[in-house]
Enzyme design. Structure first.
Site, PDB file in Angstrom:
ATOM      1  N   PHE A  77      48.415  38.634  49.715  1.00  0.00           N
ATOM      2  CA  PHE A  77      48.739  38.886  48.306  1.00  0.00           C
ATOM      3  C   PHE A  77      48.198  40.221  47.800  1.00  0.00           C
ATOM      4  O   PHE A  77      48.334  40.547  46.619  1.00  0.00           O
ATOM      5  CB  PHE A  77      48.199  37.741  47.427  1.00  0.00           C
ATOM      6  CG  PHE A  77      46.712  37.490  47.563  1.00  0.00           C
ATOM      7  CD1 PHE A  77      45.788  38.277  46.878  1.00  0.00           C
ATOM      8  CD2 PHE A  77      46.242  36.479  48.403  1.00  0.00           C
ATOM      9  CE1 PHE A  77      44.428  38.055  47.004  1.00  0.00           C
ATOM     10  CE2 PHE A  77      44.865  36.256  48.537  1.00  0.00           C
ATOM     11  CZ  PHE A  77      43.961  37.045  47.839  1.00  0.00           C
ATOM     12  N   ARG A 105      30.410  33.604  36.021  1.00  0.00           N
ATOM     13  CA  ARG A 105      31.337  32.988  36.975  1.00  0.00           C
ATOM     14  C   ARG A 105      31.672  31.563  36.530  1.00  0.00           C
ATOM     15  O   ARG A 105      32.819  31.131  36.624  1.00  0.00           O
ATOM     16  CB  ARG A 105      30.727  32.956  38.395  1.00  0.00           C
ATOM     17  CG  ARG A 105      30.557  34.306  39.037  1.00  0.00           C
ATOM     18  CD  ARG A 105      31.858  34.942  39.462  1.00  0.00           C
ATOM     19  NE  ARG A 105      32.494  34.265  40.582  1.00  0.00           N
ATOM     20  CZ  ARG A 105      33.586  34.717  41.208  1.00  0.00           C
ATOM     21  NH1 ARG A 105      34.161  35.856  40.813  1.00  0.00           N
ATOM     22  NH2 ARG A 105      34.114  34.058  42.211  1.00  0.00           N
ATOM     23  N   THR A 111      38.675  30.492  40.862  1.00  0.00           N
ATOM     24  CA  THR A 111      39.733  31.479  41.101  1.00  0.00           C
ATOM     25  C   THR A 111      41.120  30.858  40.918  1.00  0.00           C
ATOM     26  O   THR A 111      42.011  31.463  40.316  1.00  0.00           O
ATOM     27  CB  THR A 111      39.610  32.045  42.534  1.00  0.00           C
ATOM     28  OG1 THR A 111      38.297  32.533  42.717  1.00  0.00           O
ATOM     29  CG2 THR A 111      40.619  33.151  42.770  1.00  0.00           C
ATOM     30  N   ARG A 122      39.669  30.545  32.649  1.00  0.00           N
ATOM     31  CA  ARG A 122      40.870  30.262  33.451  1.00  0.00           C
ATOM     32  C   ARG A 122      41.363  28.841  33.208  1.00  0.00           C
ATOM     33  O   ARG A 122      42.579  28.590  33.166  1.00  0.00           O
ATOM     34  CB  ARG A 122      40.577  30.506  34.930  1.00  0.00           C
ATOM     35  CG  ARG A 122      40.439  32.000  35.253  1.00  0.00           C
ATOM     36  CD  ARG A 122      39.835  32.239  36.612  1.00  0.00           C
ATOM     37  NE  ARG A 122      39.815  33.642  36.981  1.00  0.00           N
ATOM     38  CZ  ARG A 122      39.149  34.117  38.029  1.00  0.00           C
ATOM     39  NH1 ARG A 122      38.465  33.298  38.815  1.00  0.00           N
ATOM     40  NH2 ARG A 122      39.176  35.409  38.302  1.00  0.00           N
ATOM     41  N   ASN A 132      45.367  35.277  36.510  1.00  0.00           N
ATOM     42  CA  ASN A 132      44.231  34.446  36.083  1.00  0.00           C
ATOM     43  C   ASN A 132      43.312  35.105  35.050  1.00  0.00           C
ATOM     44  O   ASN A 132      42.140  34.761  34.937  1.00  0.00           O
ATOM     45  CB  ASN A 132      43.474  33.899  37.298  1.00  0.00           C
ATOM     46  CG  ASN A 132      42.908  35.003  38.172  1.00  0.00           C
ATOM     47  OD1 ASN A 132      42.994  36.173  37.819  1.00  0.00           O
ATOM     48  ND2 ASN A 132      42.309  34.631  39.279  1.00  0.00           N
ATOM     49  N   GLU A 146      30.298  47.319  41.363  1.00  0.00           N
ATOM     50  CA  GLU A 146      31.465  47.358  40.469  1.00  0.00           C
ATOM     51  C   GLU A 146      31.158  48.145  39.198  1.00  0.00           C
ATOM     52  O   GLU A 146      32.002  48.905  38.715  1.00  0.00           O
ATOM     53  CB  GLU A 146      31.909  45.933  40.128  1.00  0.00           C
ATOM     54  CG  GLU A 146      32.513  45.215  41.335  1.00  0.00           C
ATOM     55  CD  GLU A 146      32.907  43.771  41.039  1.00  0.00           C
ATOM     56  OE1 GLU A 146      32.741  43.324  39.886  1.00  0.00           O
ATOM     57  OE2 GLU A 146      33.390  43.095  41.964  1.00  0.00           O
TER      58      GLU A 146
HETATM   59  P1  ADP Z   1      37.788  35.922  41.953  1.00  0.00           P
HETATM   60  O1  ADP Z   1      38.626  36.801  41.050  1.00  0.00           O
HETATM   61  O2  ADP Z   1      37.652  34.529  41.387  1.00  0.00           O
HETATM   62  O3  ADP Z   1      36.461  36.533  42.332  1.00  0.00           O
HETATM   63  P2  ADP Z   1      38.839  36.599  44.635  1.00  0.00           P
HETATM   64  O4  ADP Z   1      37.846  37.715  44.718  1.00  0.00           O
HETATM   65  O5  ADP Z   1      38.961  35.663  45.779  1.00  0.00           O
HETATM   66  O6  ADP Z   1      38.605  35.701  43.322  1.00  0.00           O
HETATM   67  O7  ADP Z   1      40.290  37.204  44.387  1.00  0.00           O
HETATM   68  C1  ADP Z   1      40.467  38.291  43.533  1.00  0.00           C
HETATM   69  C2  ADP Z   1      41.751  38.121  42.763  1.00  0.00           C
HETATM   70  O8  ADP Z   1      42.845  38.150  43.665  1.00  0.00           O
HETATM   71  C3  ADP Z   1      41.892  36.796  42.019  1.00  0.00           C
HETATM   72  O9  ADP Z   1      41.213  36.768  40.778  1.00  0.00           O
HETATM   73  C4  ADP Z   1      43.396  36.710  41.852  1.00  0.00           C
HETATM   74  O10 ADP Z   1      43.834  37.575  40.793  1.00  0.00           O
HETATM   75  C5  ADP Z   1      43.883  37.288  43.175  1.00  0.00           C
HETATM   76  N1  ADP Z   1      44.125  36.220  44.160  1.00  0.00           N
HETATM   77  C6  ADP Z   1      43.188  35.530  44.844  1.00  0.00           C
HETATM   78  N2  ADP Z   1      43.756  34.616  45.645  1.00  0.00           N
HETATM   79  C7  ADP Z   1      45.100  34.731  45.464  1.00  0.00           C
HETATM   80  C8  ADP Z   1      46.239  34.074  45.999  1.00  0.00           C
HETATM   81  N3  ADP Z   1      46.119  33.107  46.901  1.00  0.00           N
HETATM   82  N4  ADP Z   1      47.446  34.470  45.564  1.00  0.00           N
HETATM   83  C9  ADP Z   1      47.602  35.447  44.655  1.00  0.00           C
HETATM   84  N5  ADP Z   1      46.556  36.116  44.113  1.00  0.00           N
HETATM   85  C10 ADP Z   1      45.327  35.762  44.505  1.00  0.00           C
END
Ligand code: ADP
Length: 169
Positions: A77, A105, A111, A122, A132, A146
């Site tokens: 993705f 968090r 997520t 979320r 999200n 970051e």
């Molecule tokens: P988080 O934002 O909760 O820290 P991650 O670092 O795993 O989560 O992922 C970063 C971002 O990538 C997510 O917030 C979401 O926007 C996107 N993302 C994560 N997993 C998916 C997925 N399976 N399909 C589409 N987008 C995703």
């Protein structure tokens, strides 16, 4: 300056909280801006008791995003994630306070919105993992990286809360 160190020492000594200066990066993603959720998201962090020390609205570049999401670059993705994140302006913020990384968090929620509890950003505002609403750093180390990536030091304001300083100077 000496004054600054002394004040920092005093607030540490009197509060007993070792990490009140912890910081995290929170970003409202393009869907959050489109859906006019900026105010509600900021309100949640303010009412929880965190301190806003940096805030800007911007159109993210591919360069910054590919650095920000470098650990996801092999994911299927990844391409659509970068398209989504560049589809409109972001509101990027730095919030400070006790245990702010972990607490944020929890406030942001899982997520995957299907797993996110009601009461989280979320869990209250989103239904799909690819839309999200908000980003929150996932560790103290990650937050430092970051914050450096998105902000210049001069744009982070080290202001004192009125309730922690005397107001007669
Ligand atoms: P988080 O934002 O909760 O820290 P991650 O670092 O795993 O989560 O992922 C970063 C971002 O990538 C997510 O917030 C979401 O926007 C996107 N993302 C994560 N997993 C998916 C997925 N399976 N399909 C589409 N987008 C995703």
């Amino acid at each position: 300056s000496c004054g600054l160190y002394w004040r920092a020492y005093c607030s540490f000594a009197t509060s007993g909280l070792p990490d009140v200066r912890e910081r995290t990066l929170i970003a409202i993603k393009p869907d959050g801006v489109q859906r006019r959720l900026v105010g509600q998201i900021i309100q949640r962090f303010e009412q929880r008791g965190f301190k806003l020390v940096g805030l800007k609205m911007l159109q993210a570049s591919q360069d910054v995003l590919s650095e920000h999401y470098c650990n996801l670059r092999t994911k299927p993705f990844y391409g659509s994630l970068l398209r989504y994140m560049t589809s409109g302006p972001l509101v990027v913020m730095v919030w400070e306070g006790h245990n702010v990384v972990q607490t944020s968090r929890t406030m942001v929620g899982n997520t995957n919105p299907a797993e996110a509890q009601a009461g989280t950003v979320r869990g209250d505002f989103s239904i799909h993992v690819s839309r999200n609403v908000v980003h929150a750093s996932d560790s103290v180390e990650g937050a430092k990286k970051e914050i450096q990536l998105w902000f210049q030091t001069k744009d982070l304001l080290d202001w004192d809360s009125w309730d922690q300083t005397s107001n007669d100077d």
